[in-house]
Design a protein around this motif. Structure first.
Motif, short mmCIF file in Angstrom:
data_model
loop_
_atom_site.label_atom_id
_atom_site.label_comp_id
_atom_site.label_asym_id
_atom_site.label_seq_id
_atom_site.Cartn_x
_atom_site.Cartn_y
_atom_site.Cartn_z
N GLY A 105 35.16 13.09 37.24
CA GLY A 105 34.45 11.83 37.38
C GLY A 105 35.06 10.72 36.54
N GLU A 106 35.35 11.03 35.28
CA GLU A 106 35.97 10.04 34.39
C GLU A 106 37.38 9.68 34.86
OE1 GLU A 106 34.24 12.55 33.48
OE2 GLU A 106 32.71 11.88 32.04
N ILE A 107 38.10 10.66 35.39
CA ILE A 107 39.46 10.40 35.86
C ILE A 107 39.43 9.43 37.04
CG2 ILE A 107 41.52 11.44 36.89
CD1 ILE A 107 40.69 14.06 35.46
N LEU A 108 38.57 9.71 38.02
CA LEU A 108 38.52 8.90 39.23
C LEU A 108 37.94 7.51 38.97
CD1 LEU A 108 37.32 11.62 41.78
CD2 LEU A 108 39.62 10.67 41.53
N SER A 109 37.06 7.41 37.98
CA SER A 109 36.45 6.11 37.68
C SER A 109 37.26 5.30 36.67
CB SER A 109 35.03 6.31 37.14
OG SER A 109 35.04 7.07 35.94
N GLY A 110 38.35 5.87 36.19
CA GLY A 110 39.22 5.15 35.26
C GLY A 110 38.70 5.10 33.84
N GLN A 111 37.78 6.00 33.49
CA GLN A 111 37.24 6.01 32.12
C GLN A 111 38.00 7.02 31.26
OE1 GLN A 111 32.81 5.94 32.02
NE2 GLN A 111 32.94 6.01 34.25
N GLU A 112 39.30 6.82 31.18
CA GLU A 112 40.14 7.79 30.48
C GLU A 112 39.97 7.75 28.97
OE1 GLU A 112 44.18 8.33 32.08
OE2 GLU A 112 43.64 6.88 33.61
N GLU A 113 39.33 6.71 28.47
CA GLU A 113 39.09 6.65 27.02
C GLU A 113 38.10 7.73 26.58
OE1 GLU A 113 36.09 4.11 29.13
OE2 GLU A 113 38.27 4.30 29.17
N LYS A 114 37.37 8.33 27.53
CA LYS A 114 36.44 9.40 27.20
C LYS A 114 37.10 10.78 27.21
CE LYS A 114 32.47 6.92 29.16
NZ LYS A 114 31.35 7.00 30.13
N LEU A 115 38.36 10.82 27.59
CA LEU A 115 39.09 12.08 27.71
C LEU A 115 40.05 12.26 26.54
CD1 LEU A 115 39.89 11.90 31.53
CD2 LEU A 115 38.09 13.21 30.42
N PRO A 116 40.52 13.49 26.31
CA PRO A 116 41.51 13.71 25.23
C PRO A 116 42.79 12.91 25.48
CG PRO A 116 40.63 15.80 26.05
CD PRO A 116 40.16 14.74 27.00
N GLU A 117 43.44 12.54 24.39
CA GLU A 117 44.71 11.84 24.52
C GLU A 117 45.75 12.80 25.10
OE1 GLU A 117 45.80 10.07 20.82
OE2 GLU A 117 44.11 8.67 20.84
N LEU A 118 46.60 12.27 25.99
CA LEU A 118 47.55 13.11 26.72
C LEU A 118 48.98 12.83 26.31
CD1 LEU A 118 46.03 12.77 30.32
CD2 LEU A 118 45.67 14.63 28.68
N GLY A 119 49.82 13.89 26.47
CA GLY A 119 51.25 13.74 26.28
C GLY A 119 51.88 13.05 27.47
N LYS A 120 53.14 13.32 27.72
CA LYS A 120 53.86 12.60 28.78
C LYS A 120 53.29 12.87 30.16
CE LYS A 120 58.48 11.35 30.34
NZ LYS A 120 59.92 11.42 30.08
N TYR A 121 52.75 14.07 30.38
CA TYR A 121 52.21 14.42 31.69
C TYR A 121 50.78 14.93 31.56
CZ TYR A 121 57.10 14.10 33.01
OH TYR A 121 58.38 13.64 33.20
N ASN A 122 49.93 14.54 32.53
CA ASN A 122 48.57 15.07 32.55
C ASN A 122 48.55 16.38 33.34
OD1 ASN A 122 48.25 14.49 35.41
ND2 ASN A 122 47.85 12.35 34.86
N ALA A 123 47.38 17.02 33.37
CA ALA A 123 47.27 18.33 34.01
C ALA A 123 47.56 18.26 35.50
CB ALA A 123 45.87 18.89 33.78
N GLY A 124 47.16 17.17 36.15
CA GLY A 124 47.44 17.02 37.57
C GLY A 124 48.92 16.96 37.85
N GLN A 125 49.65 16.21 37.04
CA GLN A 125 51.11 16.13 37.21
C GLN A 125 51.77 17.48 36.96
OE1 GLN A 125 51.27 12.90 34.32
NE2 GLN A 125 52.17 11.55 35.86
#
Length: 228
Positions: A107-127
């Protein structure tokens, strides 16, 4: 370890005002587009050979016989090109502890609320999922494709084995088409992503929003120099 990988890959903050971050060097971008072009040509030529209703697509390659000759050779090019890409990107696509959390919050990913998610390295899990799916499917395609390549291997492969290989090849082709569509859609949907593979850079805002951990590590490298 991640700092060493980033220093070796050439990722860096190129300018501060405005902030511009180098994500891919020229060699990686060329490598990527050779892989992508090979995959598209394989999809078109493969579909042309898959069903009579799509045979008209062979006209793009000069006819049926030419398509049949070119298809496996393009497959070899795809395999070699992706192998180089794999060597460049495999370490950065290894699973990380934040990936599970990222995947559990669609839900947060699709709504663009990435500030609520852990900080990511160069690639996210989907990539990362796309990367490893491509790796497995390309291996299946090249292995089964060699078994099906009658010009060179007709005398060493039995007909029953070739039939099984043809079925697996077709299944892998359908799956890789699906993965490819997801990959392209995600690149278009995440605004600013395509720029990374056309110009090699992303904005600081894009890096901060989508891959904050990666940006922080590049900033640390910029201050301290490459890790030994």
């Amino acid at each position: 370890m991640s700092e060493r990988v980033y220093s070796q890959s050439g990722d860096r903050i190129e300018s501060v005002e405005p902030v511009t971050v180098r994500r891919y060097g020229p060699a990686t971008r060329v490598n990527h587009w050779i892989t992508a072009t090979s995959l598209v040509l394989l999809l078109i030529s493969g579909l042309a050979l898959f069903h009579p209703s799509l045979f008209f697509l062979t006209g793009l390659f000069g006819g049926g016989q030419t398509t049949r000759m070119l298809h496996p050779w393009i497959g070899v090019i795809l395999f070699l090109s992706f192998f180089v890409l794999f060597c460049r990107m495999a370490k950065l696509n290894l699973p990380a502890k934040e990936d599970a959390t990222w995947l559990s919050h669609p839900g947060e990913i699709l709504s663009g609320q990435e500030e609520k998610l852990p900080e990511l390295g160069k690639y996210n899990a989907g990539q990362k999922i796309v990367f490893w799916a491509m790796t497995v499917l390309i291996l299946v395609l090249i292995a089964t494709g060699i078994v099906m390549w009658q010009q060179y291997f007709a005398g060493v492969v039995s007909i029953p084995v070739r039939r099984v290989a043809t079925m697996l090849h077709s299944m892998a082709a359908v799956l890789i088409i699906c993965v490819f569509i997801v990959h392209v859609y995600a690149a278009i949907w995440t605004r600013g992503t395509i720029r990374a593979m056309t110009r090699g850079t992303v904005t600081g805002g894009w890096a901060w929003r989508h891959h904050r951990k990666w940006l922080r590590e590049l900033a640390r490298l910029d201050r301290t120099g490459p890790a030994e």
